[in-house]
Design a protein around this motif. Structure first.
Motif, mmCIF file in Angstrom:
data_model
loop_
_atom_site.group_PDB
_atom_site.id
_atom_site.type_symbol
_atom_site.label_atom_id
_atom_site.label_comp_id
_atom_site.label_asym_id
_atom_site.label_seq_id
_atom_site.Cartn_x
_atom_site.Cartn_y
_atom_site.Cartn_z
ATOM 1 N N ARG A 79 0.822 -1.310 -0.008
ATOM 2 C CA ARG A 79 -0.049 0.037 0.120
ATOM 3 C C ARG A 79 1.118 1.375 -0.083
ATOM 4 O O ARG A 79 1.798 1.356 0.874
ATOM 5 C CB ARG A 79 -1.022 0.150 1.275
ATOM 6 C CG ARG A 79 -1.888 -1.017 1.426
ATOM 7 C CD ARG A 79 -2.735 -0.785 2.510
ATOM 8 N NE ARG A 79 -3.929 -1.909 2.432
ATOM 9 C CZ ARG A 79 -4.661 -2.069 3.527
ATOM 10 N NH1 ARG A 79 -4.646 -1.158 4.606
ATOM 11 N NH2 ARG A 79 -5.573 -3.134 3.371
ATOM 12 N N PRO A 80 0.680 2.205 -0.840
ATOM 13 C CA PRO A 80 1.339 3.386 -0.913
ATOM 14 C C PRO A 80 1.490 3.958 0.724
ATOM 15 O O PRO A 80 0.559 3.959 1.182
ATOM 16 C CB PRO A 80 0.505 4.442 -1.719
ATOM 17 C CG PRO A 80 -0.105 3.473 -2.835
ATOM 18 C CD PRO A 80 -0.523 2.513 -1.862
ATOM 19 N N PHE A 81 2.550 4.704 0.744
ATOM 20 C CA PHE A 81 2.804 5.330 2.142
ATOM 21 C C PHE A 81 1.797 6.573 2.251
ATOM 22 O O PHE A 81 1.772 6.941 1.329
ATOM 23 C CB PHE A 81 4.186 5.695 2.509
ATOM 24 C CG PHE A 81 5.205 4.409 2.447
ATOM 25 C CD1 PHE A 81 4.938 3.432 3.374
ATOM 26 C CD2 PHE A 81 6.453 4.514 1.593
ATOM 27 C CE1 PHE A 81 6.006 2.546 3.501
ATOM 28 C CE2 PHE A 81 7.286 3.698 1.730
ATOM 29 C CZ PHE A 81 6.948 2.556 2.654
ATOM 30 N N THR A 82 1.485 6.725 3.596
ATOM 31 C CA THR A 82 0.653 7.916 3.777
ATOM 32 C C THR A 82 1.771 8.855 3.936
ATOM 33 O O THR A 82 3.217 8.591 4.331
ATOM 34 C CB THR A 82 -0.135 7.858 5.250
ATOM 35 O OG1 THR A 82 0.979 7.530 6.242
ATOM 36 C CG2 THR A 82 -1.365 6.573 5.155
ATOM 37 N N GLU A 83 1.491 10.304 4.173
ATOM 38 C CA GLU A 83 2.446 11.375 4.242
ATOM 39 C C GLU A 83 3.377 11.021 5.717
ATOM 40 O O GLU A 83 4.394 11.106 5.863
ATOM 41 C CB GLU A 83 1.834 12.599 4.350
ATOM 42 C CG GLU A 83 2.676 13.635 4.657
ATOM 43 C CD GLU A 83 2.151 15.011 4.563
ATOM 44 O OE1 GLU A 83 2.975 16.064 5.053
ATOM 45 O OE2 GLU A 83 1.126 15.211 4.308
ATOM 46 N N ALA A 84 2.506 10.567 6.782
ATOM 47 C CA ALA A 84 3.080 10.400 8.113
ATOM 48 C C ALA A 84 4.008 9.205 8.056
ATOM 49 O O ALA A 84 5.227 9.218 8.489
ATOM 50 C CB ALA A 84 2.022 10.049 9.049
ATOM 51 N N GLN A 85 3.721 7.874 7.190
ATOM 52 C CA GLN A 85 4.535 6.896 7.142
ATOM 53 C C GLN A 85 5.869 7.313 6.276
ATOM 54 O O GLN A 85 7.040 6.734 6.802
ATOM 55 C CB GLN A 85 3.765 5.770 6.491
ATOM 56 C CG GLN A 85 2.620 5.139 7.418
ATOM 57 C CD GLN A 85 1.872 3.916 6.572
ATOM 58 O OE1 GLN A 85 1.710 4.350 5.322
ATOM 59 N NE2 GLN A 85 1.375 3.038 7.269
ATOM 60 N N GLU A 86 5.591 8.169 5.486
ATOM 61 C CA GLU A 86 6.569 8.614 4.461
ATOM 62 C C GLU A 86 7.812 9.271 5.420
ATOM 63 O O GLU A 86 8.922 9.050 5.064
ATOM 64 C CB GLU A 86 6.267 9.250 3.157
ATOM 65 C CG GLU A 86 7.280 9.451 2.231
ATOM 66 C CD GLU A 86 6.750 10.241 0.880
ATOM 67 O OE1 GLU A 86 7.096 11.175 0.527
ATOM 68 O OE2 GLU A 86 5.760 9.687 0.447
ATOM 69 N N ARG A 87 7.274 10.072 6.072
ATOM 70 C CA ARG A 87 8.162 10.865 7.003
ATOM 71 C C ARG A 87 8.919 9.858 7.983
ATOM 72 O O ARG A 87 9.987 10.071 8.401
ATOM 73 C CB ARG A 87 7.207 12.057 7.815
ATOM 74 C CG ARG A 87 7.091 13.366 6.739
ATOM 75 C CD ARG A 87 6.461 14.474 7.334
ATOM 76 N NE ARG A 87 5.913 15.373 6.500
ATOM 77 C CZ ARG A 87 6.892 16.287 5.933
ATOM 78 N NH1 ARG A 87 8.110 16.278 6.362
ATOM 79 N NH2 ARG A 87 6.492 17.068 5.050
ATOM 80 N N GLN A 88 8.033 9.266 8.568
ATOM 81 C CA GLN A 88 8.780 8.229 9.489
ATOM 82 C C GLN A 88 9.965 7.301 9.019
ATOM 83 O O GLN A 88 10.925 7.007 9.398
ATOM 84 C CB GLN A 88 7.539 7.415 10.123
ATOM 85 C CG GLN A 88 8.165 6.382 11.228
ATOM 86 C CD GLN A 88 7.095 5.530 11.931
ATOM 87 O OE1 GLN A 88 5.974 5.506 11.705
ATOM 88 N NE2 GLN A 88 7.531 4.287 12.758
#
Length: 284
Positions: free
Chosen positions: A130-139
């Protein structure tokens, strides 16, 4: 615990890297990341001059994979692995194809090798999970910086935020990346790959018998994955063709991978070091 000790700890249990770095889908991200790494002239020259990727590709691949797993799942051993890698790279130096002196531990080169993992993971996730959410991408980026500290990369040598990363990344694509001899070898569909020499005896025997048939197909698959899971801007920087038909094939492959891999039992879905670390984390 001191700041220095904290800097040498792996990313947290349950984080983004903890969930994905040991998943077998991660194996598909290694070819595009490696291709982007060696496309920087100094890195390509170092691999060309000092690596055993031609004479012992399977052994080198296994050692690299074990090292990567230790950065995330190695606990206290992660810092030791980082020190081992820096020691290993101390003697890697020479002159690149443009006549410029290089050393493997020069910050610009060493940091780029590490930096490629973030855009490749980010892009490949759109197909393989699943594509990363913005929060996941930053993490993910914060955790990737932490891995960099384990490897001995100073904060001053890596962009510290995603907003700083993309200008740095695009500048390297525009100013540095090229199709050199190592890139062309990695993307070749007619390689002289030796028969795999890892695994149980029955598997090695089977591969030896079938390798003349498997080798060209493996080479084509490696090229397909290397280019397809490479971020499009890096692909364009290297002048690599990617057609609509290939994109459709990649999306079909992604659909199969997303359907099959999450349904596998943990012993098949995760690589051994990751699997043992996950089991130990649950016990504690």
């Amino acid at each position: 615990m001191s700041v220095v000790e904290n800097d040498l700890l792996p990313p947290p249990v349950g984080g983004v890297l903890w969930s994905m770095a040991g998943d077998i889908r991660m194996l598909l991200t290694l070819p595009p990341a490696l291709t982007m790494q060696v496309a920087r002239p100094a890195v390509g020259a170092g691999v060309d001059d000092h690596s055993v990727f031609r004479t012992d590709p399977w052994g080198r691949g296994v050692r690299s994979l074990v090292s990567l797993q230790l950065w995330v799942y190695g606990g206290a051993g992660a810092a030791e692995e980082g020190r081992r890698l820096r020691q290993l790279h101390k003697t890697i130096q020479g002159t690149d194809a443009h006549g410029r002196a290089y050393h493997a531990l020069m910050p610009a080169h060493y940091a780029w090798v590490h930096a490629t993992g973030f855009p490749v993971f980010r892009h490949a996730q759109r197909y393989l999970g699943r594509p990363f959410t913005e929060a996941q991408e930053r993490q993910l980026y914060a955790e990737w910086l932490q891995v960099g500290r384990i490897l001995g990369i100073h904060d001053r040598d890596m962009p510290q935020t995603i907003e700083e990363f993309w200008p740095y990344y695009h500048k390297v694509l525009a100013d540095e990346l090229e199709q050199n001899v190592v890139v062309r070898e990695l993307l070749s569909t007619d390689p002289t790959l030796p028969v795999p020499d890892r695994g149980p005896r029955w598997l090695r025997l089977l591969l030896r018998l079938s390798w003349p048939w498997l080798r060209p197909r493996f080479a084509r698959c490696r090229r397909f994955v290397s280019i397809g899971l490479m971020p499009p801007d890096a692909r364009r920087a290297l002048g690599l063709e990617w057609t609509d038909a290939q994109e459709r094939r990649l999306r079909r492959l992604g659909w199969v991978v997303r359907a099959v891999v999450p349904a596998l039992p943990e012993r098949l879905r995760f690589l051994p070091i990751a699997r043992r670390a996950r089991q130990a984390a649950r016990r504690h």
